[in-house]
Write a protein that holds these residues in place. Structure first.
Motif, PDB file in Angstrom:
ATOM      1  N   ASN A  72     -33.266  86.880  51.451  1.00 23.63           N
ATOM      2  CA  ASN A  72     -33.385  85.686  50.611  1.00 23.63           C
ATOM      3  C   ASN A  72     -32.013  85.210  50.133  1.00 23.63           C
ATOM      4  O   ASN A  72     -31.717  84.013  50.140  1.00 23.63           O
ATOM      5  CB  ASN A  72     -34.287  85.971  49.409  1.00 23.63           C
ATOM      6  CG  ASN A  72     -35.732  86.166  49.807  1.00 23.63           C
ATOM      7  OD1 ASN A  72     -36.191  85.601  50.799  1.00 23.63           O
ATOM      8  ND2 ASN A  72     -36.458  86.971  49.041  1.00 23.63           N
ATOM      9  N   GLN A  75     -29.870  83.882  53.144  1.00 22.29           N
ATOM     10  CA  GLN A  75     -30.238  82.532  53.578  1.00 22.29           C
ATOM     11  C   GLN A  75     -29.613  81.471  52.664  1.00 22.29           C
ATOM     12  O   GLN A  75     -29.155  80.426  53.119  1.00 22.29           O
ATOM     13  CB  GLN A  75     -31.767  82.396  53.592  1.00 22.29           C
ATOM     14  CG  GLN A  75     -32.273  81.165  54.321  1.00 22.29           C
ATOM     15  CD  GLN A  75     -31.913  81.159  55.806  1.00 22.29           C
ATOM     16  OE1 GLN A  75     -31.791  82.207  56.422  1.00 22.29           O
ATOM     17  NE2 GLN A  75     -31.736  79.963  56.361  1.00 22.29           N
ATOM     18  N   LYS A  76     -29.569  81.757  51.355  1.00 21.70           N
ATOM     19  CA  LYS A  76     -28.998  80.793  50.417  1.00 21.70           C
ATOM     20  C   LYS A  76     -27.481  80.709  50.530  1.00 21.70           C
ATOM     21  O   LYS A  76     -26.879  79.694  50.161  1.00 21.70           O
ATOM     22  CB  LYS A  76     -29.415  81.152  48.988  1.00 21.70           C
ATOM     23  CG  LYS A  76     -30.901  80.919  48.725  1.00 21.70           C
ATOM     24  CD  LYS A  76     -31.275  81.243  47.295  1.00 21.70           C
ATOM     25  CE  LYS A  76     -32.757  80.971  47.057  1.00 21.70           C
ATOM     26  NZ  LYS A  76     -33.168  81.288  45.662  1.00 21.70           N
ATOM     27  N   LEU A  79     -26.083  77.703  52.405  1.00 18.07           N
ATOM     28  CA  LEU A  79     -26.091  76.367  51.813  1.00 18.07           C
ATOM     29  C   LEU A  79     -24.681  75.781  51.785  1.00 18.07           C
ATOM     30  O   LEU A  79     -23.686  76.513  51.843  1.00 18.07           O
ATOM     31  CB  LEU A  79     -26.648  76.431  50.390  1.00 18.07           C
ATOM     32  CG  LEU A  79     -28.113  76.860  50.238  1.00 18.07           C
ATOM     33  CD1 LEU A  79     -28.431  77.091  48.762  1.00 18.07           C
ATOM     34  CD2 LEU A  79     -29.050  75.821  50.843  1.00 18.07           C
ATOM     35  N   ASP A  83     -25.438  72.398  46.328  1.00 17.88           N
ATOM     36  CA  ASP A  83     -26.470  73.439  46.328  1.00 17.88           C
ATOM     37  C   ASP A  83     -25.827  74.827  46.444  1.00 17.88           C
ATOM     38  O   ASP A  83     -26.254  75.768  45.764  1.00 17.88           O
ATOM     39  CB  ASP A  83     -27.447  73.222  47.484  1.00 17.88           C
ATOM     40  CG  ASP A  83     -28.369  72.030  47.244  1.00 17.88           C
ATOM     41  OD1 ASP A  83     -28.471  71.595  46.075  1.00 17.88           O
ATOM     42  OD2 ASP A  83     -28.961  71.531  48.211  1.00 17.88           O
ATOM     43  N   LYS A  84     -24.812  74.946  47.296  1.00 21.66           N
ATOM     44  CA  LYS A  84     -24.122  76.231  47.446  1.00 21.66           C
ATOM     45  C   LYS A  84     -23.386  76.587  46.153  1.00 21.66           C
ATOM     46  O   LYS A  84     -23.424  77.723  45.687  1.00 21.66           O
ATOM     47  CB  LYS A  84     -23.125  76.153  48.615  1.00 21.66           C
ATOM     48  CG  LYS A  84     -22.211  77.362  48.764  1.00 21.66           C
ATOM     49  CD  LYS A  84     -22.972  78.600  49.217  1.00 21.66           C
ATOM     50  CE  LYS A  84     -22.027  79.737  49.568  1.00 21.66           C
ATOM     51  NZ  LYS A  84     -21.268  79.485  50.815  1.00 21.66           N
ATOM     52  N   PHE A  87     -25.857  77.725  43.494  1.00 21.48           N
ATOM     53  CA  PHE A  87     -26.363  79.071  43.768  1.00 21.48           C
ATOM     54  C   PHE A  87     -25.321  80.123  43.424  1.00 21.48           C
ATOM     55  O   PHE A  87     -25.638  81.156  42.826  1.00 21.48           O
ATOM     56  CB  PHE A  87     -26.777  79.212  45.232  1.00 21.48           C
ATOM     57  CG  PHE A  87     -27.189  80.614  45.586  1.00 21.48           C
ATOM     58  CD1 PHE A  87     -28.357  81.169  45.087  1.00 21.48           C
ATOM     59  CD2 PHE A  87     -26.382  81.403  46.408  1.00 21.48           C
ATOM     60  CE1 PHE A  87     -28.730  82.469  45.405  1.00 21.48           C
ATOM     61  CE2 PHE A  87     -26.742  82.705  46.720  1.00 21.48           C
ATOM     62  CZ  PHE A  87     -27.922  83.242  46.220  1.00 21.48           C
TER      63      PHE A  87
END
Length: 248
Positions: A72, A75-76, A79, A83-84, A87
């Motif tokens: 999980n 995958q992020k 980004l 968005d990156k 996060f």
């Protein structure tokens, strides 16, 4: 996402450049497992220094104790753009929660952060310095608010040209100690009581002008200094690995 639930995790002090390479690696691949050998094989760090990046990946909850990647999170990390950044802000604030809860970055100096790492995590001065640089590099890179004083500097290890490697290795503990031995900043006066604890990379000078200040040192300051020295002795084998790499 589990971050920092294991209280035995060590606050990371990897090179910011190498840390960035590991995080960027997830943009082009999704490894199932990351080990020191994986890091060395991908030419991110030498085998003897790869453990510092494993510490960072554990700290951020990107891998578990066995090196298995959290899919999980991985995958992020793929980004881009805001968005990156959002996060990464989330993951930084969660993993460094104790530091953020203890101080306001808009009102502190780098010395304040380094001293917190020494006292709270039991690090010696050398490791605390590297850990503070890495933390501030993350905050600067991903837009976390900080004081004007902190904004003025760029947080990275010094660089030099050496083949494909661009990052200068940190000073050895012996070099740090030699520099400190040449430091004439100690006040020379017969009116003060001096208690100085020194070791390679460790320098805790305490001064008292009266009985009350002396008692404060003994009760409140010396115990923290002793923790730092004990931590340095625990980390000494790993520090020696870095020194061996420095004399290549």
């Amino acid at each position: 996402m589990k971050i920092q639930e294991d209280k035995k995790l060590r606050i990371p002090y990897a090179s910011p450049g190498a840390a960035r390479q590991v995080i960027d690696l997830f943009r082009r691949m999704t490894p199932k497992k990351i080990t020191t050998k994986f890091i060395a094989d991908n030419k991110i760090a030498t085998l003897s220094n790869a453990f510092t990046l494993i510490d960072m990946l554990l700290w951020f909850g990107i891998i578990d104790r066995d090196g298995n990647v959290n899919n999980n999170v991985a995958q992020k990390l793929k980004l881009v753009g805001k968005d990156k950044e959002d996060f990464m802000k989330e993951i930084i604030k969660k993993s460094y929660a104790e530091l953020f809860n203890a101080m306001d970055l808009k009102q502190v100096s780098r010395n304040d952060i380094q001293n917190f790492i020494v006292s709270h995590y039991g690090f010696g001065q050398a490791q605390a310095k590297y850990a503070a640089i890495l933390f501030l590099n993350f905050c600067q890179t991903y837009g976390i608010e900080m004081s004007e004083e902190l904004k003025k500097r760029q947080y990275k290890f010094s660089e030099r040209k050496k083949g494909a490697r661009t990052e200068k290795k940190p000073k050895t503990i012996g070099q740090i100690d030699k520099q400190e031995n040449n430091d004439n900043s100690y006040p020379e006066t017969n009116e003060q009581i001096a208690i100085i604890i020194k070791a390679p990379g460790i320098n805790f000078p305490f001064y008292a002008k009266n009985k009350e200040e002396f008692e404060d040192i003994v009760k409140n300051k010396l115990p923290k200094a002793i923790i730092g020295v004990r931590s340095f002795l625990d980390l000494l084998p790993e520090v020696k690995k870095r020194e061996e790499e420095n004399v290549e």
